[in-house]
Design an enzyme around this catalytic site. Structure first.
Site, PDB file in Angstrom:
ATOM      1  N   GLU A  87     -30.199  63.928  27.824  1.00 42.75           N
ATOM      2  CA  GLU A  87     -30.340  62.660  27.123  1.00 42.75           C
ATOM      3  C   GLU A  87     -31.770  62.121  27.054  1.00 42.75           C
ATOM      4  O   GLU A  87     -32.142  61.498  26.071  1.00 42.75           O
ATOM      5  CB  GLU A  87     -29.450  61.611  27.812  1.00 42.75           C
ATOM      6  N   SER A 485      31.436  44.869  52.850  1.00 44.11           N
ATOM      7  CA  SER A 485      31.585  44.850  54.304  1.00 44.11           C
ATOM      8  C   SER A 485      30.285  45.073  55.052  1.00 44.11           C
ATOM      9  O   SER A 485      30.244  44.902  56.269  1.00 44.11           O
ATOM     10  CB  SER A 485      32.606  45.899  54.735  1.00 44.11           C
TER      11      SER A 485
END
Length: 911
Positions: A87, A485
């Site tokens: 770059e 239960s």
């Protein structure tokens, strides 16, 4: 001639001055509109939040931009050099704008214009920072001028390393990756310091146009650009020619990493963590704040819980046969295209969809769904497989969703050519490729399973359904269902706190309640519709006797039962009616497991939690679940030992670890909690939870099945682990005949415990101070001497142990019960008056209890509630005189119905 030249020179000078003035004005005007670059000094980019398991393993991510911010000092030179070579090779020498690069780009662009190619730019890394952070991407002269001006200012305000740090963390590199650290992880599954030359060079190819160099869609182009970057690195002297040649010769080994949840089985857990964190911090902080979340999950236990829940749901589903293919292809329809168009949830793998291509006598031939390539397209390869008839024998026809049809004798009774079905691979142990496939079916039923540390409330595993991909609804925390239960232990705990003992006798006999008005009579029943007369509390809980539970609830008072439900965290506003004692209220699996944790840990309240700690992007702790102060926790251990040795060189005192205060609220006495645990341990050994007995270590647990069998539960625990399982249809309907908690849910619990702790040393439940263990007869509760199958060690609170002079408990509607004060009742109730209801006629009241024991003992001394001997297997309902006689019509023409259950939303409370 001289005059002409003077005129020309003057014109040129004027034009030059005019141009300079115009340029100066433009620069001045643009300079006035420049954004404030100084904010970059405190720039905090959006950073993804990461979710970790208790052992530190990454299990999930939350982000809009997948970015990991890394300081320049932590970025390896190899990565920096790759980006500089690709770059901006002059980055450390120019002042923000590279004049040489601009001239070179102008020359190159002349050729590009002539050859109709894309123009190249000459932006430096500093200019790219200016554009990415402060400007738009518009290709205009005005924007380029602003970019250059800002670049000059950035070079004056920041160091080169700071500018490069901003660039390498901000740049977009494709597949949702922002910054080099996230890209290294998402492309290669590596940290930055693990990248090779080839890896770093490939990442450096991406800033210009990531999609143009996609590793799968444009592989050759990506390789060519990567190799160019490698050559540039060699030209700049960053790597040797040998390293460059070796890197160019390597392939492009990319493995794209999935987004979001990183562990398949943790999807429900991670999603629940996301919901909680949004409630704590909001979406922006979660998705952009770079939080580090340390959760409670145990990934090994999570895999066990998830796989066993799925296996249990499949086992239940197969008991009710084959519901048919997923779909059937139209005539002439392309099966590959049809399969590719049908989504398959990722967490269902290795299951896949297949089309039936041929049906033979002993097998079917199927075409498998095409594999998805890394670039997102589907493979064109045709893959066929056999499904033997032996893997299809379970697929009997489903009749009315509750029954099985006749056994099948050939594959054609199950599928036809053109059917789309689910299949799974079957492997030989020594082979990597499957030897054949098996027929599968996604269960219509669903469920949840959850594991928790009983001492801290840390949720170690959570599976909220069969497949997160098919349904994100988390049944562990979002589904409000009746516990049946499995709520009974808390009714029994209330009774023990009121003076009962595990050996107290309570009548197991028909119970009738006049609900008042036009509501009729409420007549709950035991599951198997048998009665055992006066029975111990232990027997009642171990065998889940509904009528004994109702009588206990009537004695302690419905308000007390409601208070206990709130104290244990089961539900906040339980109506004070008797049917709630049978689990007719609603709660979630996580809340019920948390309540059982209280029984397990000696009565201390724990809050179920999924998150241990949250840190911000800078590593500061912003949330910690365990907020107990501990000044000594940060002491220097070696220094403390040296100080101890200095005080007494001959016999130094041992340095003890710091003690943390136990700030958990005591919501139940340790003695009562242990008594319930002991009784629930008996439920596993002798009662309704016997399916868990195979684990071979001390376990306590309770089944739960709701009215009409719509929900099946099993909640159980060892001394250090609580596990809860729930099964039911999302739209509640009966699970089927005999599909109780003991059959549908308990085997799942047992398999989870077997894999989690079955191979570890057995740890007994801790007996708290104040408990006496006394040998009693398990059935009668009377003192026993010697050994025998019917003799157990019963847990009594000190001072309540049975005495030889009173070893035969007296019999009343409740057995041997000391009278005690209660906010709603004082002493045993007279039978059938509740909430303003009217008293029953004398003949029905006789069924509600046994007011006298005269003439009610048989030759063996057993109390008989109906004036006849009670057999070992109980008295069937139909043999009880008068119980099923027609009831007289009431005033107004209302005839009570024995099935009427308007008291609460459910009254079955079956085990």
């Amino acid at each position: 001639m001289l005059r002409v030249l003077s005129i020309v020179a003057a014109i040129i000078l004027v034009l030059l001055m005019g141009g300079l003035m115009a340029g100066g004005y433009m620069v001045w005007r643009v300079n006035q509109d420049l954004p404030d670059y100084t904010k970059l000094a405190n720039y905090e980019p959006p950073v993804m939040s990461r979710v970790h398991a208790g052992d530190g393993e990454l299990i999930g991510e939350f982000a809009r931009e997948r970015r990991l911010y890394v300081p320049i000092s932590a970025i390896p030179p190899l990565v920096v050099e790759a980006f500089l070579a690709a770059e901006d090779k002059n980055f450390y020498s120019h002042g923000g704008v590279d004049a040489t690069g601009i001239v070179r780009a102008m020359i190159d662009n002349v050729s590009n214009v002539l050859n109709d190619r894309r123009l190249v730019g000459a932006s430096t890394i500093t200019q790219q920072v200016a554009k990415n952070f402060l400007l738009s991407s518009d290709v205009t002269f005005d924007r380029k001028l602003k970019e250059a001006l800002i670049a000059f200012r950035l070079e004056q305000a920041f160091t080169k390393d700071r500018i490069l740090e901003l660039y390498l963390n901000e740049i977009y590199l494709g597949i949702g990756s922002y910054g080099v650290a996230a890209a290294a992880l998402n492309y290669f599954g590596k940290s930055l310091d693990e990248l090779t030359v080839a890896d770093a060079a490939y990442l450096a190819t991406l800033p210009k146009a990531p999609n143009n160099y996609h590793p799968y869609r444009f592989r050759e182009r990506a390789l060519a650009r990567r190799n160019w970057v490698i050559s540039r690195m060699a030209e700049e002297g960053f790597i040797t020619p040998y390293e460059a040649a070796e890197a160019r010769a390597s392939g492009l080994d990319v493995t794209l990493r999935q987004r979001g949840v990183q562990i398949r089985d943790a999807s429900y857990f991670v999603e629940q963590v996301r919901r909680e964190l949004i409630g704590m911090y909001g979406e922006q902080k979660l998705y952009e704040g770079g939080l580090s979340i340390r959760t409670t999950i145990d990934t090994r236990l999570q895999e066990i819980v998830a796989s066993e829940l799925r296996a249990g749901l499949i086992a239940y589903d197969r008991r009710y046969g084959w519901r048919g293919p997923v779909k059937t292809l139209e005539a002439g329809e392309n099966w590959q295209e049809a399969l590719a168009a049908m989504p398959v949830a990722p967490d269902l793998e290795p299951w896949t969809l297949a089309a039936v291509l041929a049906v033979e006598a002993d097998k079917i031939v199927v075409g498998l769904r095409p594999l998805r390539e890394p670039d997102g397209t589907f493979s064109t390869e045709i893959v066929k497989a056999d499904v033997p008839f032996s893997t299809m024998k379970w697929a009997r026809k489903n009749v009315n969703e509750l029954y099985l049809g006749p056994e099948i004798t050939r594959p054609s009774e199950v599928v036809s050519v053109g059917d789309i079905i689910w299949v799974s691979p079957v492997f030989d142990d020594e082979k990597k490729d499957p030897k054949h496939y098996a027929l599968e079916q996604v269960p219509a039923v669903n469920g949840a399973a959850l594991a928790m540390d009983p001492h801290t409330g840390r949720v170690l595993a959570m599976q909220g359904g069969f497949s997160f991909g098919l349904s994100e609804f988390n049944r562990a925390v979002q589904a409000l269902r009746q516990p049946g239960s499995s709520f009974k232990p808390f009714v029994y705990a209330a009774a023990l706190d009121k003076g009962f003992t595990p050996s107290s006798l309570v009548l197991d006999a028909p119970f009738v309640l006049d609900q008042g008005g036009d509501l009729g009579l409420w007549k709950p029943e035991n599951y198997e519709r048998r009665f055992y007369g006066p029975s111990t509390l232990r027997f009642g809980l171990e065998h889940s006797r509904n009528l004994m539970t109702v009588r206990l609830a009537q004695y302690v008072g419905p308000e007390t039962v409601s208070n206990y439900a709130r104290r244990f965290g089961i539900t906040d506003n339980m109506p004070p009616v008797l049917s709630m004692a049978l689990g007719a209220g609603e709660t979630t699996l996580m809340r019920l497991v948390g309540a059982y944790a209280v029984l397990d840990n000696g009565g201390k309240r724990v809050t179920p939690t999924l998150v241990d700690r949250v840190q911000d992007r800078f590593g500061r702790t912003v949330y910690r679940k365990d907020d107990r102060p501990c000044a000594a926790c940060n002491q220097d251990w070696e220094e403390a030992k040296r100080e101890a040795a200095a005080r007494n060189p001959q016999n130094p005192e041992p340095v003890m670890p710091p003690e943390l205060v136990d700030n958990r609220e005591q919501v139940e006495s340790p003695q009562t909690a242990y008594q319930i645990t002991s009784m629930l341990e008996g439920a596993v050994l002798r009662g309704t939870g016997s399916a868990a007995r195979k684990v071979g270590v001390p376990l306590a647990g309770k089944t739960g099945t709701t009215n009409d069998g719509k929900d099946a539960w099993f909640i159980g625990y060892s001394p250090n682990l609580v596990v809860g399982v729930f099964i039911g249809f999302d739209e509640p309907r009966p699970l089927g005949r005999a599909e109780t908690g003991g059959r549908a849910a308990a085997p799942i619990f047992a398999n989870i415990m077997q894999r989690a702790i079955g191979n570890k040393p057995a740890i007994p439940f801790r007996v708290p101070p104040g408990i006496s263990l006394v040998k009693v007869n398990a059935k009668t509760g009377q003192l026993a001497d010697g050994e025998g199958s019917g003799v157990i060690l019963e847990a009594f609170k000190q001072g309540t142990e049975p005495r030889l002079t009173s070893s035969t408990p007296g019999v009343s509607p409740f057995g041997s019960v000391p009278l005690s004060e209660d906010s709603s009742q004082s002493g045993p109730m007279e039978g059938a008056v509740l909430d303003g209801g009217t008293a029953l006629p004398p003949d029905l009241m006789e069924m509600d209890g046994v007011p006298s024991t005269d003439g009610l003992r048989g030759p063996d001394g057993k109390v008989m509630p109906f004036g006849v001997a009670v057999p070992e297997d109980g008295v069937p309902t139909e043999e009880i005189p008068g119980l099923n006689d027609p009831q007289p019509a009431r005033a107004g023409g209302y005839a009570p119905d024995s099935t009427n259950s308007h008291i609460g939303s459910g009254t079955g409370g079956l085990y």
